[in-house]
Design a protein around this motif. Structure first.
Motif, short mmCIF file in Angstrom:
data_model
loop_
_atom_site.label_atom_id
_atom_site.label_comp_id
_atom_site.label_asym_id
_atom_site.label_seq_id
_atom_site.Cartn_x
_atom_site.Cartn_y
_atom_site.Cartn_z
N PRO A 199 -32.00 1.90 -31.70
CA PRO A 199 -32.77 1.20 -30.72
C PRO A 199 -33.17 1.96 -29.48
O PRO A 199 -34.01 2.15 -29.02
CB PRO A 199 -32.32 -0.01 -30.45
CG PRO A 199 -31.66 -0.32 -31.61
CD PRO A 199 -30.89 0.77 -32.32
N LEU A 200 -31.99 2.61 -28.92
CA LEU A 200 -32.33 3.44 -27.60
C LEU A 200 -32.21 4.70 -27.85
O LEU A 200 -31.90 5.57 -27.12
CB LEU A 200 -31.03 3.06 -26.61
CG LEU A 200 -31.24 1.55 -26.05
CD1 LEU A 200 -30.19 1.20 -24.85
CD2 LEU A 200 -32.79 1.48 -25.48
N ASN A 205 -24.04 5.18 -24.80
CA ASN A 205 -23.53 5.66 -26.16
C ASN A 205 -22.09 5.54 -26.19
O ASN A 205 -21.27 5.50 -27.37
CB ASN A 205 -24.08 6.96 -26.36
CG ASN A 205 -25.65 6.66 -26.73
OD1 ASN A 205 -26.23 5.72 -27.02
ND2 ASN A 205 -26.26 8.00 -26.85
N LYS A 206 -21.58 5.97 -25.00
CA LYS A 206 -19.98 6.19 -25.05
C LYS A 206 -19.40 4.79 -25.43
O LYS A 206 -18.24 4.57 -26.03
CB LYS A 206 -19.39 6.62 -23.56
CG LYS A 206 -19.31 8.06 -23.50
CD LYS A 206 -18.70 8.57 -22.45
CE LYS A 206 -18.46 10.04 -22.32
NZ LYS A 206 -17.85 10.60 -21.15
N LYS A 207 -20.03 3.74 -24.87
CA LYS A 207 -19.51 2.38 -25.04
C LYS A 207 -19.71 2.03 -26.45
O LYS A 207 -18.77 1.23 -27.04
CB LYS A 207 -20.18 1.32 -24.23
CG LYS A 207 -19.71 -0.02 -24.25
CD LYS A 207 -20.40 -0.87 -23.19
CE LYS A 207 -19.80 -2.27 -23.35
NZ LYS A 207 -20.37 -3.44 -22.34
N PRO A 237 -26.29 -5.01 -28.13
CA PRO A 237 -25.22 -6.14 -27.76
C PRO A 237 -24.34 -5.49 -26.62
O PRO A 237 -23.99 -4.26 -26.45
CB PRO A 237 -24.47 -6.08 -28.82
CG PRO A 237 -25.38 -5.87 -30.20
CD PRO A 237 -26.16 -4.92 -29.59
N GLY A 238 -24.27 -6.10 -25.54
CA GLY A 238 -23.19 -5.76 -24.42
C GLY A 238 -24.19 -5.22 -23.24
O GLY A 238 -23.34 -4.94 -22.35
#
Length: 222
Positions: A8-9, A116-118, A209-210
């Motif tokens: 999505p991103l 992305n790290k998360k 999410p998040g």
């Protein structure tokens, strides 16, 4: 089955989604793919391990630039590259500007560190890289503003792949509220025009999410 493996991103995934929308290609199922998981079935489709990958009418295509060129050649209308060779070169130059230079100087620093790290559970954000991305985006917005003071769209008088590539990157950063739309009125007006196009609107429904999107994200008039 026609499918687009995407994230999505991912600005490169978003670029192809917009192109498919502009060319009114329907019946393509979106399959979310997390490239860092290195699924063997996906690597067989994309040896580079990158999204997007498009499966269309029995043909499998990877790399967003190659996918775009294929779609432009096989579905020529509406044109997303100008007929004039010099204008066509300018559209390609600017598309590469965002997909290479903007990606390296801005998107990788902000999106990779903040999102992305998360998602990858690969550590904490690097503050130095975030500061670099936040500083670099100002230069790019100023350059876009300079272009748009002289042209209706980034590469000329018609929408091209240059606008689509730029909007794909900026939309990902807007999701995490990292774009100062008050910096340049011409850029804000340009983005509002793109954001209002039917091809773009499905992107505004994406959720990760998040993460909470800013209130203006899906507002067509900001």
């Amino acid at each position: 089955m026609n499918r687009l493996f995407h994230l999505p991103l991912s600005p490169f995934s978003r670029k192809i989604r917009i192109v498919l929308g502009e060319k009114k290609v329907s019946g393509v199922d979106l399959v979310e793919e997390r490239p860092w998981e290195r699924r063997m079935d996906f690597l067989l489709l994309s040896p580079a391990g990158q999204v997007p990958v498009l499966q269309l009418n029995g043909t499998t295509l990877s790399d967003s630039t190659a996918i775009f060129e294929y779609l432009e050649e096989t579905i020529p209308e509406p044109r997303l590259l100008p007929r004039d060779p010099a204008q066509r070169a300018e559209a390609r130059r600017l598309a590469a500007w965002f997909d290479i230079k903007f990606q390296r100087e801005v998107t990788e620093n902000l999106l990779q560190e903040r999102v992305n790290k998360k998602l990858m559970k690969s550590g904490y954000p690097d503050g130095a890289r975030i500061r670099a991305g936040s500083a670099n985006i100002k230069y790019h917005l100023d350059y876009m503003g300079w272009l748009l003071e002289r042209r209706h769209w980034l590469a000329g008088e018609a929408l091209t792949i240059a606008d689509i590539s730029a909007a794909a990157h900026l939309s990902c950063l807007d999701y995490i509220n990292d774009v100062d739309w008050g910096r340049n009125a011409a850029v804000k007006d340009w983005y509002a025009r793109i954001k209002s196009r039917p091809s773009f609107r499905p992107l505004l429904n994406d959720t990760v999410p998040g993460f909470t999107v800013p209130s203006h994200y899906a507002n067509l008039d900001f």
